[in-house]
Design a protein around this motif. Structure first.
Motif, PDB file in Angstrom:
ATOM      1  N   VAL A 208       0.805  -1.034  -0.082  1.00  0.00           N
ATOM      2  CA  VAL A 208       0.047  -0.030   0.008  1.00  0.00           C
ATOM      3  C   VAL A 208       0.891   1.242  -0.168  1.00  0.00           C
ATOM      4  CG1 VAL A 208      -1.870   1.264   1.260  1.00  0.00           C
ATOM      5  CG2 VAL A 208      -1.756  -1.140   1.390  1.00  0.00           C
ATOM      6  N   THR A 209       0.548   2.019  -0.969  1.00  0.00           N
ATOM      7  CA  THR A 209       1.460   3.554  -1.269  1.00  0.00           C
ATOM      8  C   THR A 209       0.608   4.654  -0.534  1.00  0.00           C
ATOM      9  OG1 THR A 209       2.679   2.558  -2.920  1.00  0.00           O
ATOM     10  CG2 THR A 209       3.017   4.780  -2.438  1.00  0.00           C
ATOM     11  N   ASP A 210       0.985   5.164   0.337  1.00  0.00           N
ATOM     12  CA  ASP A 210       0.206   6.345   1.013  1.00  0.00           C
ATOM     13  C   ASP A 210       0.812   7.562   0.475  1.00  0.00           C
ATOM     14  OD1 ASP A 210      -0.994   8.282   2.317  1.00  0.00           O
ATOM     15  OD2 ASP A 210      -1.375   6.915   4.078  1.00  0.00           O
ATOM     16  N   HIS A 211       0.472   8.139  -0.689  1.00  0.00           N
ATOM     17  CA  HIS A 211       1.070   9.179  -1.136  1.00  0.00           C
ATOM     18  C   HIS A 211       1.043  10.598  -0.163  1.00  0.00           C
ATOM     19  CE1 HIS A 211       2.383   7.425  -5.067  1.00  0.00           C
ATOM     20  NE2 HIS A 211       1.219   6.826  -4.904  1.00  0.00           N
ATOM     21  N   ALA A 212      -0.136  10.516   0.686  1.00  0.00           N
ATOM     22  CA  ALA A 212      -0.345  11.614   1.617  1.00  0.00           C
ATOM     23  C   ALA A 212       0.847  11.863   2.537  1.00  0.00           C
ATOM     24  CB  ALA A 212      -1.584  11.747   2.084  1.00  0.00           C
ATOM     25  N   ARG A 213       1.039  10.329   2.992  1.00  0.00           N
ATOM     26  CA  ARG A 213       1.977  10.257   4.144  1.00  0.00           C
ATOM     27  C   ARG A 213       3.551  10.107   3.556  1.00  0.00           C
ATOM     28  NH1 ARG A 213       1.448   6.905   9.216  1.00  0.00           N
ATOM     29  NH2 ARG A 213       2.723   8.731   9.873  1.00  0.00           N
ATOM     30  N   LYS A 214       3.587   9.874   2.124  1.00  0.00           N
ATOM     31  CA  LYS A 214       4.678   9.538   1.701  1.00  0.00           C
ATOM     32  C   LYS A 214       5.246   8.018   2.109  1.00  0.00           C
ATOM     33  CE  LYS A 214       6.275  13.823  -0.503  1.00  0.00           C
ATOM     34  NZ  LYS A 214       4.648  13.905  -1.095  1.00  0.00           N
ATOM     35  N   LEU A 215       4.536   7.003   2.319  1.00  0.00           N
ATOM     36  CA  LEU A 215       4.812   5.849   2.776  1.00  0.00           C
ATOM     37  C   LEU A 215       4.495   4.522   2.092  1.00  0.00           C
ATOM     38  CD1 LEU A 215       5.491   3.908   5.480  1.00  0.00           C
ATOM     39  CD2 LEU A 215       3.172   4.500   6.374  1.00  0.00           C
ATOM     40  N   LYS A 216       5.616   3.842   1.779  1.00  0.00           N
ATOM     41  CA  LYS A 216       5.121   2.800   1.075  1.00  0.00           C
ATOM     42  C   LYS A 216       5.330   1.475   2.189  1.00  0.00           C
ATOM     43  CE  LYS A 216       6.230  -0.423  -2.486  1.00  0.00           C
ATOM     44  NZ  LYS A 216       7.115  -0.484  -3.777  1.00  0.00           N
ATOM     45  N   LEU A 217       4.090   0.679   2.269  1.00  0.00           N
ATOM     46  CA  LEU A 217       3.981  -0.387   3.119  1.00  0.00           C
ATOM     47  C   LEU A 217       3.997  -1.641   2.485  1.00  0.00           C
ATOM     48  CD1 LEU A 217       1.636   0.635   5.846  1.00  0.00           C
ATOM     49  CD2 LEU A 217       3.766  -0.275   6.206  1.00  0.00           C
ATOM     50  N   THR A 218       4.958  -2.531   2.782  1.00  0.00           N
ATOM     51  CA  THR A 218       4.703  -3.904   2.180  1.00  0.00           C
ATOM     52  C   THR A 218       4.386  -4.968   3.089  1.00  0.00           C
ATOM     53  OG1 THR A 218       6.581  -3.094   0.735  1.00  0.00           O
ATOM     54  CG2 THR A 218       5.957  -5.334   0.938  1.00  0.00           C
ATOM     55  N   LEU A 219       3.535  -5.693   3.131  1.00  0.00           N
ATOM     56  CA  LEU A 219       3.187  -6.836   3.815  1.00  0.00           C
ATOM     57  C   LEU A 219       3.398  -8.210   3.138  1.00  0.00           C
ATOM     58  CD1 LEU A 219       1.462  -8.195   6.201  1.00  0.00           C
ATOM     59  CD2 LEU A 219      -0.542  -7.780   4.837  1.00  0.00           C
TER      60      LEU A 219
END
Length: 277
Positions: A208-219
């Protein structure tokens, strides 16, 4: 309530063993990855909304909260009891890879709703910006032990329309309607609640890439896990992407149910990586 911390240069994990062994905070590069409703957390009567609750021995809810085993009926609340019981810290390591091991053993309270002797041992380990949860499930009974297991991480978000999903599935089942829909990477966040299950997974990783938080999460998850559940509520600053070993009601239907032989153990791993960009 005593909090235990695991810390490296890049991240810091906070665990509260006596509230279901839950991870309540995971900070990477000084930024919080998880959501936590502090008010609910402060009230032991309420289920925790936030952090990473542990689901065992069922994921989701059962019809009328009941299941039948060997002709006998038992009552189990949604997601099982592991998230409500105190876990015990059995090991803490603070060398190269910081880790904390917590255990939950069967007791009179669990046997009343789930007639097995078991021990769960989970090790939370952080390495750089990766959190790994290693699990061991042991059946200490004389009977085969059926269960499903999972995690319910609440990820902090400020603008859901800025989320981009890569989920290894082309369809999901809507929990409310039971209908199956094709999935193209988008959700309708105008809905009051989204509760869907991806059952046909083509790989062992989702991002999931959260462009608002500039965070890419990999599960990442091993082949114990058959199902990914996505859940969120309108107006709340979280979304949940949950790895489950089996879909809801598996203890009744047998779908993807894990059955452990007497005295046998099963190991599983879930890994989360947070990249702020």
């Amino acid at each position: 309530m005593s909090k235990h911390y695991i810390q490296t240069n890049e991240s810091r994990l906070e665990v509260v063993p006596e509230r279901g062994g839950i991870i309540t905070s995971w900070r990477v590069q000084n930024q919080e990855v998880l959501y936590l409703d502090e008010e609910r957390f402060a009230n032991p009567q309420l289920s925790v909304r936030g952090g990473i609750p542990i689901l065992f021995p069922i994921c989701g809810n059962l019809p009328d909260n009941t299941y039948t085993l060997n002709g006998k009926q038992y009552t189990l609340k949604q997601h099982g009891f592991a998230r409500d019981l105190p876990w015990e810290v059995t090991n803490q390591v603070t060398q190269d890879k910081d880790s904390l091991t917590i255990t939950l053993s069967s007791n009179e309270q669990t046997r009343a709703v789930y007639p097995f002797d078991f021990q769960l041992a989970f090790t939370y380990q952080i390495d750089g910006n990766t959190l790994e949860i290693k699990q061991q499930y042991t059946n200490l009974s004389t009977e085969p032990m059926p269960f499903s297991t999972g995690f319910h991480p609440y990820f902090l978000t400020v603008d859901k329309t800025q989320l981009k999903f890569e989920i290894p599935s082309q369809e999901y089942q809507d929990q409310m309607t039971k209908e199956t829909h094709s999935f193209n990477g988008d959700f309708d966040f105008n809905r009051d609640e989204i509760d869907v299950a991806f059952k046909q997974l083509s790989s062992q990783s989702a991002t999931v890439t959260d462009h608002a938080r500039k965070l890419k999460l990999t599960l990442e998850y091993d082949d114990t896990y058959s199902t990914l559940v996505f859940w969120t509520v309108k107006g709340k600053d979280y979304y949940c992407l949950e790895p489950w070993s089996a879909p809801r009601n598996a203890i009744n239907t047998g779908e993807h149910l894990t059955v452990l032989k007497p005295q046998a153990s099963h190991t599983a791993t879930v890994r989360l990586t947070a990249n702020f960009f």
